[in-house]
Design a protein around this motif. Structure first.
Motif, PDB file in Angstrom:
ATOM      1  N   VAL A  24       0.840  -1.241   0.021  1.00 31.70           N
ATOM      2  CA  VAL A  24       0.032  -0.014   0.040  1.00 31.70           C
ATOM      3  C   VAL A  24       0.827   1.319   0.096  1.00 31.70           C
ATOM      4  O   VAL A  24       0.527   2.187  -0.563  1.00 31.70           O
ATOM      5  CB  VAL A  24      -1.062  -0.141   1.197  1.00 31.70           C
ATOM      6  N   GLY A  25       1.825   1.138   0.782  1.00 34.50           N
ATOM      7  CA  GLY A  25       2.777   2.487   1.176  1.00 34.50           C
ATOM      8  C   GLY A  25       3.575   2.635  -0.452  1.00 34.50           C
ATOM      9  O   GLY A  25       3.590   3.760  -0.762  1.00 34.50           O
ATOM     10  N   THR A  26       3.887   1.423  -1.067  1.00 38.31           N
ATOM     11  CA  THR A  26       4.651   1.704  -2.394  1.00 38.31           C
ATOM     12  C   THR A  26       3.646   2.282  -3.287  1.00 38.31           C
ATOM     13  O   THR A  26       3.978   3.212  -3.945  1.00 38.31           O
ATOM     14  CB  THR A  26       5.167   0.270  -2.833  1.00 38.31           C
ATOM     15  N   ALA A  28       1.067   4.127  -2.683  1.00 40.44           N
ATOM     16  CA  ALA A  28       0.848   5.537  -2.384  1.00 40.44           C
ATOM     17  C   ALA A  28       2.128   6.559  -2.807  1.00 40.44           C
ATOM     18  O   ALA A  28       1.959   7.493  -3.203  1.00 40.44           O
ATOM     19  CB  ALA A  28       0.654   5.788  -0.829  1.00 40.44           C
ATOM     20  N   TRP A  29       3.226   5.894  -2.536  1.00 37.45           N
ATOM     21  CA  TRP A  29       4.481   6.609  -3.004  1.00 37.45           C
ATOM     22  C   TRP A  29       4.811   6.875  -4.516  1.00 37.45           C
ATOM     23  O   TRP A  29       4.782   7.958  -4.883  1.00 37.45           O
ATOM     24  CB  TRP A  29       5.557   5.768  -2.244  1.00 37.45           C
ATOM     25  N   SER A  31       2.052   6.859  -6.681  1.00 37.70           N
ATOM     26  CA  SER A  31       0.925   7.705  -7.258  1.00 37.70           C
ATOM     27  C   SER A  31       1.220   9.325  -6.577  1.00 37.70           C
ATOM     28  O   SER A  31       1.293  10.110  -7.235  1.00 37.70           O
ATOM     29  CB  SER A  31      -0.292   7.533  -6.753  1.00 37.70           C
ATOM     30  N   THR A  32       1.715   9.406  -5.304  1.00 38.78           N
ATOM     31  CA  THR A  32       1.894  10.656  -4.883  1.00 38.78           C
ATOM     32  C   THR A  32       3.282  11.230  -5.744  1.00 38.78           C
ATOM     33  O   THR A  32       3.004  12.511  -6.013  1.00 38.78           O
ATOM     34  CB  THR A  32       2.471  10.496  -3.236  1.00 38.78           C
ATOM     35  N   THR A  33       4.045  10.720  -5.908  1.00 31.18           N
ATOM     36  CA  THR A  33       5.437  11.275  -6.482  1.00 31.18           C
ATOM     37  C   THR A  33       5.262  11.602  -7.844  1.00 31.18           C
ATOM     38  O   THR A  33       6.096  12.253  -8.536  1.00 31.18           O
ATOM     39  CB  THR A  33       6.604  10.655  -6.219  1.00 31.18           C
ATOM     40  N   GLU A  35       2.192  12.262  -9.332  1.00 31.74           N
ATOM     41  CA  GLU A  35       0.753  13.340  -9.714  1.00 31.74           C
ATOM     42  C   GLU A  35       1.202  14.301  -9.570  1.00 31.74           C
ATOM     43  O   GLU A  35       1.866  15.189  -8.780  1.00 31.74           O
ATOM     44  CB  GLU A  35      -0.221  12.783  -8.467  1.00 31.74           C
ATOM     45  N   THR A  37      -1.856  17.439  -9.857  1.00 29.62           N
ATOM     46  CA  THR A  37      -3.048  17.778 -10.017  1.00 29.62           C
ATOM     47  C   THR A  37      -3.346  19.298  -9.524  1.00 29.62           C
ATOM     48  O   THR A  37      -2.390  19.855  -9.296  1.00 29.62           O
ATOM     49  CB  THR A  37      -4.056  16.817  -9.049  1.00 29.62           C
ATOM     50  N   TYR A  40      -2.402  19.333  -5.473  1.00 35.89           N
ATOM     51  CA  TYR A  40      -1.001  19.101  -5.181  1.00 35.89           C
ATOM     52  C   TYR A  40       0.023  18.673  -6.248  1.00 35.89           C
ATOM     53  O   TYR A  40      -0.410  17.996  -7.265  1.00 35.89           O
ATOM     54  CB  TYR A  40      -0.905  18.390  -3.950  1.00 35.89           C
ATOM     55  N   THR A  41       1.079  19.036  -5.984  1.00 35.08           N
ATOM     56  CA  THR A  41       2.183  18.831  -7.091  1.00 35.08           C
ATOM     57  C   THR A  41       3.382  18.212  -6.314  1.00 35.08           C
ATOM     58  O   THR A  41       4.221  19.057  -5.688  1.00 35.08           O
ATOM     59  CB  THR A  41       2.498  19.983  -7.831  1.00 35.08           C
ATOM     60  N   MET A  42       3.606  16.945  -6.430  1.00 36.88           N
ATOM     61  CA  MET A  42       4.629  16.104  -5.301  1.00 36.88           C
ATOM     62  C   MET A  42       5.969  16.260  -6.025  1.00 36.88           C
ATOM     63  O   MET A  42       6.943  15.883  -5.566  1.00 36.88           O
ATOM     64  CB  MET A  42       4.370  14.967  -4.562  1.00 36.88           C
TER      65      MET A  42
ATOM     66  N   MET B  41       2.384  20.865  -0.309  1.00 31.87           N
ATOM     67  CA  MET B  41       1.671  20.126  -1.411  1.00 31.87           C
ATOM     68  C   MET B  41       2.603  20.420  -2.766  1.00 31.87           C
ATOM     69  O   MET B  41       2.027  19.521  -3.860  1.00 31.87           O
ATOM     70  CB  MET B  41       0.239  20.470  -1.463  1.00 31.87           C
ATOM     71  N   PRO B  51       7.738  19.853  -1.533  1.00 37.13           N
ATOM     72  CA  PRO B  51       6.434  19.072  -1.147  1.00 37.13           C
ATOM     73  C   PRO B  51       6.781  18.012  -0.203  1.00 37.13           C
ATOM     74  O   PRO B  51       7.591  16.981  -0.480  1.00 37.13           O
ATOM     75  CB  PRO B  51       5.864  18.666  -2.445  1.00 37.13           C
ATOM     76  N   PHE B 132      12.001   6.707   1.294  1.00 29.01           N
ATOM     77  CA  PHE B 132      10.957   5.837   1.037  1.00 29.01           C
ATOM     78  C   PHE B 132      11.243   4.635   1.404  1.00 29.01           C
ATOM     79  O   PHE B 132      10.817   3.663   2.321  1.00 29.01           O
ATOM     80  CB  PHE B 132      10.297   5.961  -0.414  1.00 29.01           C
ATOM     81  N   THR B 191       4.656   5.192   6.562  1.00 28.13           N
ATOM     82  CA  THR B 191       3.594   5.108   5.446  1.00 28.13           C
ATOM     83  C   THR B 191       2.393   6.061   5.524  1.00 28.13           C
ATOM     84  O   THR B 191       1.938   6.438   4.308  1.00 28.13           O
ATOM     85  CB  THR B 191       3.003   3.569   5.483  1.00 28.13           C
ATOM     86  N   ILE B 194       3.725   9.191   3.819  1.00 29.23           N
ATOM     87  CA  ILE B 194       3.528   8.925   2.479  1.00 29.23           C
ATOM     88  C   ILE B 194       2.343   9.029   1.737  1.00 29.23           C
ATOM     89  O   ILE B 194       2.038   9.636   0.734  1.00 29.23           O
ATOM     90  CB  ILE B 194       4.471   7.709   2.121  1.00 29.23           C
ATOM     91  N   HIS B 198      -2.966  11.732  -0.135  1.00 30.77           N
ATOM     92  CA  HIS B 198      -4.225  11.456  -0.361  1.00 30.77           C
ATOM     93  C   HIS B 198      -5.209  11.478   0.804  1.00 30.77           C
ATOM     94  O   HIS B 198      -6.409  11.257   0.459  1.00 30.77           O
ATOM     95  CB  HIS B 198      -4.060   9.983  -0.816  1.00 30.77           C
ATOM     96  N   SER B 205      -0.807  23.747  -3.726  1.00 30.90           N
ATOM     97  CA  SER B 205       0.213  24.150  -4.651  1.00 30.90           C
ATOM     98  C   SER B 205      -0.301  25.691  -5.018  1.00 30.90           C
ATOM     99  O   SER B 205      -1.639  25.883  -5.289  1.00 30.90           O
ATOM    100  CB  SER B 205       0.276  23.219  -5.830  1.00 30.90           C
TER     101      SER B 205
END
Lengths: 239, 330
Positions: A24-26, A28-29, A31-33, A35, A37, A40-42, B41, B51, B132, B191, B194, B198, B205
Motif C-alpha cells: 500500500v505504501g509503495t 501511495a508513494w 502515485s504521490t510522487t 501526480e 493535480t 498538489y504537485t509532489m 503540497m 512538497p 521511502f 507509510t 507518504i 491522499h 500548490s
C-alpha cells in the motif's frame, strides 16, 4: 497447539501485514510522487510562461482607419500544465507604466480605439472568435449595441470600492473578476482540461479601428496598452 | 551481543523520535503554541519548502508580519504557503512562491491569513526513493526477515540435545522484540506520511507566472495644424483696402508646396482670391469687401475680437487648418 506452532502462525500473520502495508505504501508513494493535480504537485514541476511576440506598434492612424492585428503569443515553457490563464488589459503610457491621471491624452484616446475582432487560439481548440459569440466581451462589458472600445475593455475590470487595491502591479486599471479567463470550464476549454498544457502556445489576435468620430483634438496623440497574462493552477488563485 | 543490540535499539529510537515528534506536533500543533499545521503540497516554495514538508503555523497579528516571513493563507477553499515580499498599509500583503518568477497575482488581505510558519519539518525526504526505502521498504523487509528467521528456527529439524537447548533458550521468547516494535512504528508513521497527500488536506500548490504583451498606437494628423497670421490685425469695417492677407506655415513634415491654393478658405466660407507658396510659407489673399460683409453678417461690431479659421487641402487630400484672432473696429 504447541508454542512453536503458534509462533509460526503469528510470524506468518506479521509477515502478511507488513507485506500488505509495504505494498500500500509503495502504491501511495508512486502515485504521490508522479501526480500533478490542481491541489498538489509532489514532483519537481515548474510553471513558466514566455511571451513569444514582440511589441507591436501602429503609427499615423487617422479616423476610420482599421489596423491590426495585434498578435500576442504565450508559450508554456514550464513542465506543468497551466490550468487557468487569465488576462488583464491595462492602458499604459509609452513606457508601459500606468497613467496617474485618467484625463491624460493617452487615456482619452483609448475611447476612440474600437476593437473590431478578438480571436484566441487555444491548443486543441483552434482559433476562436470571441467578439460576437454569446459569451463575448462585447456583451460582458456592454450590451453589444456599439463597438467595444479599448477603454471599455480596460474599464470592465475597474475596481473603485477598494482604493488600496486600485493601483496594483496591474496598473491603473485593475481586474478583479475572472471574466476573461480560459481553462477548465471557462470560456472555450471544457471542464477538467488545462488552458495551456506544458509546451503549448496560446495566441491572441486583436484588430482595431480608430473611430470615425475621433475628434481633431486626438491628433498626434499616442497610447499604449499591455495585456498581463497570469497562469495559475486553481481558479481561486486568479486575480 | 548486548552492546550490539543496545546500539541497534538506540539508533532505532532516534529514527523513531525524528519521525514521531514532528508527527505529534503536526497532529497536535498546540504543543508548540501554534494553531494549525499543513503538509506542503507543491514545490512553489522550493528550496525553502519542498512538497511533503510539514509546516507548523501560528496565528500572528498582521502588524507582526514582516517581509520575508512565510505565511499560510486561505484562498477559496484551499490554503497555500508563500513568502511575504511586500506589505501594504499594514493589511494587504503581496506574497510570492520562492520558485515562482513573479509574485502572486492576487493580494492577500489580513483576514485571509491563517498564520506565520514557525517550524518546518523536512519530511519531503520521505518522498525521495531513499527516504521511502528507509521508512517503508527497509522496516518492512527487516520485520519480515526476522519473522522468516523465527519460522526457520522453529521448523528446523534438530537432534534431541539441540532441541532441548533451543527450548531452554527460547523459554522467554517474545514474538515482538523492542527492535521489531520500533521498526513497526517507523513503518507506520512513514507509510502514513507518504499517504498523507491522499488522506489529509494540505497547503495546496500555488504556481503562477505572469507575462506581459505590449502594443503601442499613435495617431497621425488628419487635419494638419497651421500657424496662421491674418493681416491686418485690426480690421476697420469701413476700410477700403483691397485684400485681407493670410500667411500660413505648416509645422509638420507636410510640405507647404503641396497645398492647393484654390482650396484655401476663411472660416469655411470665403474662398481665396489669390495664393502662392513662397519657400516655407503659404500666402493667400481674400477680398476685403467679402470679409467685411461676412463679419457684419456675423454680427461683429466695434472692438470685437474675432477668431478666424483658415483651412485648406494638400494635394493628397489631407486638410490643414489654423486660427488667428483679429480686432474689428468701426
Amino acid at each position: 497447539m504447541k508454542k512453536g506452532n503458534i509462533t509460526i502462525l503469528a510470524s506468518i500473520f506479521i509477515m502478511t501485514i507488513m507485506a500488505a502495508g509495504a505494498s500500500v505504501g509503495t502504491q501511495a508513494w508512486f502515485s504521490t510522487t508522479n501526480e500533478t493535480t490542481g491541489t498538489y504537485t509532489m514532483n519537481a514541476a515548474t510553471m513558466s510562461m514566455t511571451v513569444t511576440s514582440g511589441t507591436i506598434s501602429f503609427d499615423n492612424l487617422v479616423p476610420g482607419e482599421a489596423f491590426g492585428p495585434v498578435a500576442i503569443a504565450i508559450e508554456n515553457t514550464g513542465s506543468m500544465d497551466i490550468n487557468y490563464l487569465g488576462g488583464d488589459l491595462i492602458i499604459t503610457d509609452a513606457n508601459g507604466n500606468p497613467y496617474s491621471s485618467d484625463t491624460a491624452s493617452g487615456v482619452l484616446l483609448t475611447n476612440y480605439i474600437e476593437i473590431t475582432s478578438w480571436k484566441e487560439y487555444i491548443p486543441n481548440y483552434g482559433w476562436q472568435e470571441s467578439i460576437g459569440a454569446p459569451q463575448s466581451y462585447e456583451t460582458l462589458v456592454k450590451d453589444g449595441s456599439a463597438p467595444l472600445t479599448l477603454m471599455e475593455l480596460a474599464k470592465s475590470h475597474w475596481v473603485s470600492s477598494e482604493p488600496s487595491v486600485k493601483k496594483d502591479q496591474f496598473g491603473y486599471w485593475v481586474k478583479t473578476t475572472t471574466d476573461w479567463c480560459t481553462g477548465d470550464g471557462y470560456d472555450i476549454v471544457p471542464e477538467g482540461q488545462p488552458a495551456l498544457a506544458a509546451s503549448g502556445t496560446y495566441q491572441m489576435k486583436l484588430s482595431f479601428k480608430l473611430s470615425d468620430d475621433t475628434p481633431n483634438s486626438m491628433q498626434g496623440k499616442s497610447c499604449s496598452f499591455k495585456i498581463v497574462f497570469t497562469g495559475v493552477q486553481q481558479n481561486s488563485q486568479l486575480p | 551481543m548486548k552492546i550490539q543490540s543496545l546500539i541497534k535499539n538506540t539508533a532505532l529510537v532516534v529514527i523513531c523520535l525524528l519521525l514521531v515528534i514532528p508527527t505529534l506536533i503536526y497532529g497536535f500543533p498546540f504543543l508548540m503554541g501554534a494553531g494549525s499545521s499543513y503538509t506542503v503540497m507543491s514545490g512553489s516554495m522550493s528550496p525553502a519548502l519542498y512538497p511533503g514538508d510539514l509546516v507548523i503555523v501560528k496565528e500572528t497579528e498582521s502588524t507582526d508580519i514582516n517581509i520575508g516571513d512565510i505565511l499560510t493563507v486561505r484562498s477559496g477553499e484551499l490554503a497555500f504557503t508563500h513568502r511575504v515580499v511586500e506589505k501594504r498599509e499594514g493589511t494587504l500583503f503581496r506574497l510570492k512562491g520562492d520558485a515562482n518568477e513573479d509574485p502572486d497575482p492576487t493580494l492577500v488581505e489580513a483576514s485571509q491569513i491563517i498564520g506565520k510558519v514557525i517550524i518546518t519539518f523536512p519530511f519531503s525526504h520521505l518522498y525521495t526513493p531513499y527516504g521511502f526505502a528507509s521508512v517503508v521498504l527497509a522496516p518492512a523487509a527487516l520485520i519480515i526477515g526476522k519473522q522468516m528467521y523465527t519460522i526457520h528456527q522453529f521448523t528446523k529439524r534438530r537432534n534431541k540435545r539441540d532441541t532441548l537447548r533451543f527450548r531452554r533458550k527460547n523459554r522467554r521468547f517474545t514474538m515482538l522484540g523492542t527492535s521489531t516494535l520500533l521498526l513497526a512504528l517507523i513503518f507506520m508513521v512513514g507509510t502514513t506520511r507518504i499517504m498523507a497527500p491522499h488522506l489529509f488536506s494540505g497547503s495546496s500548490s500555488y504556481f503562477s507566472d505572469t507575462e506581459t504583451g505590449r502594443s503601442f498606437f499613435s495617431t497621425g494628423y488628419w487635419i494638419i495644424p497651421a500657424v496662421v497670421d491674418i493681416k491686418p490685425d485690426t480690421l476697420n469695417l469701413k476700410s477700403q483696402g483691397q485684400y485681407v492677407t493670410v500667411n500660413a506655415t505648416i509645422e509638420t513634415e507636410y510640405d507647404e508646396n503641396d497645398i492647393i491654393t484654390e482650396s484655401v478658405v476663411l472660416d469655411g466660407v470665403i474662398h481665396a482670391e489669390w495664393g502662392e507658396v513662397d519657400g516655407t510659407r503659404l500666402m493667400v489673399k481674400f477680398d476685403r469687401t467679402e470679409v467685411i460683409a461676412y463679419l457684419i453678417e456675423e454680427g461683429y461690431g466695434d472692438g470685437d475680437e474675432v477668431t478666424l479659421t483658415v483651412s485648406g487641402k494638400f494635394t493628397d487630400g489631407v486638410k490643414f487648418s489654423g486660427e488667428d484672432t483679429i480686432t474689428v473696429i468701426n
